[in-house]
Write a protein that holds these residues in place. Sequence first.
Motif, PDB file in Angstrom:
ATOM      1  N   ALA A  32      38.152  41.611  35.579  1.00  0.00           N
ATOM      2  CA  ALA A  32      38.173  40.162  35.822  1.00  0.00           C
ATOM      3  C   ALA A  32      39.568  39.717  36.234  1.00  0.00           C
ATOM      4  CB  ALA A  32      37.729  39.425  34.549  1.00  0.00           C
ATOM      5  N   ALA A  33      40.335  40.631  36.846  1.00  0.00           N
ATOM      6  CA  ALA A  33      41.743  40.324  37.145  1.00  0.00           C
ATOM      7  C   ALA A  33      41.967  39.918  38.597  1.00  0.00           C
ATOM      8  CB  ALA A  33      42.621  41.525  36.790  1.00  0.00           C
ATOM      9  N   SER A  65      42.020  37.684  42.133  1.00  0.00           N
ATOM     10  CA  SER A  65      42.592  36.346  42.354  1.00  0.00           C
ATOM     11  C   SER A  65      41.582  35.361  42.949  1.00  0.00           C
ATOM     12  CB  SER A  65      43.811  36.449  43.251  1.00  0.00           C
ATOM     13  OG  SER A  65      43.464  37.132  44.432  1.00  0.00           O
ATOM     14  N   ARG A 115      38.659  34.569  48.257  1.00  0.00           N
ATOM     15  CA  ARG A 115      37.540  34.117  49.101  1.00  0.00           C
ATOM     16  C   ARG A 115      36.775  32.955  48.484  1.00  0.00           C
ATOM     17  NH1 ARG A 115      35.200  40.041  49.996  1.00  0.00           N
ATOM     18  NH2 ARG A 115      36.194  40.229  47.962  1.00  0.00           N
ATOM     19  N   GLY A 161      45.821  45.189  37.467  1.00  0.00           N
ATOM     20  CA  GLY A 161      46.771  45.736  38.430  1.00  0.00           C
ATOM     21  C   GLY A 161      46.585  45.063  39.774  1.00  0.00           C
ATOM     22  N   ASP A 213      31.800  44.305  37.111  1.00  0.00           N
ATOM     23  CA  ASP A 213      32.560  43.206  37.718  1.00  0.00           C
ATOM     24  C   ASP A 213      32.223  41.889  37.018  1.00  0.00           C
ATOM     25  OD1 ASP A 213      33.597  44.863  39.677  1.00  0.00           O
ATOM     26  OD2 ASP A 213      32.160  44.238  41.217  1.00  0.00           O
ATOM     27  N   ALA A 222      32.555  39.287  38.391  1.00  0.00           N
ATOM     28  CA  ALA A 222      31.955  38.514  39.479  1.00  0.00           C
ATOM     29  C   ALA A 222      30.440  38.680  39.548  1.00  0.00           C
ATOM     30  CB  ALA A 222      32.582  38.939  40.801  1.00  0.00           C
TER      31      ALA A 222
END
Length: 253
Positions: A15-16, A18, A21, A87, A111, A113
């Motif tokens: 979940a890192a 940015s 999109r 990272g 993910d 997402a």
Amino acid sequence: MESQSTLRTAVIIVAAGSGERLGQGIPKAAATLGSEPMLGHALRGVLAAQIAAQICVVLPRGDTELRALVASLQEGNDVQLMTVDGGSTRADSVRNALEVLSETDAVLVHDAARALAPTEVFHRVLNALESGAKAVIPVIPVVDTIKVASSSERPDIAPEQVRSTPIRESLRAVQTPQGFELATLRKAHDASAMFTDAQAAAITDDAMLVESQGIPVYLVRGSELSLKITTPNDLLFAEALLEGPAAPRWVEG
Ligand code: CTP
Ligand code: MG
């Protein structure tokens, strides 16, 4: 719906990212879906599947809001929840989590997402690992015809032209959670430390790394609900799913 797994299993939630999109100017996992951050849905989905002895959530460096969310979900839960900093690439984020996991048999990488992934998909992945797979990924059929593009012979007409057309019947769209024997995934990530920047940039999932080790990666059925929320349109669609099919969340219709 408890999975009667004999495998000790860890889940990594990445979940890192940015969220470029999505375009909200905040990390995607913090974007609101329904009434809470996307990560809340993803993490509660993993908890609802009841497969994990430990869950490691990989968060944007410097984040405090999502860390507090994870801590709030720890209350009243036996599962060990951990957080680590992400990272610069997804693979780096997975590696950071692999470093802190204690020894389990299996690991699922998911993910944030794909916040609405149903419980059944987690169980299908884990069942395949229990049957002896070292790597297993959930997939759905591809509905579009897919073309491989190359640079055009006539840039004055268009920048690209078709190189080939893979047979659609053989194509699958890949989702998460992706499941692995822990030692296999660790080895695949260690091997990727030798990659050039270009090779590293081309890695879009963990299965690719395991494939490059010559290990068979088995396919199980994914779900339409496990869409990867990437663009503003995806977010609208996920909101609509929450009103309808995903209202009893994490259960396939
Ligand atoms: N991810 C991560 N660390 C990164 C990059 C991605 O943990 N350095 C995670 C994302 O948080 C997401 C998943 O990997 O849950 C898939 O990545 P993607 O959908 O590309 O998310 P973002 O990278 O946040 O989105 P974008 O590419 O639009 O910036
Ligand atoms: Mg990304």
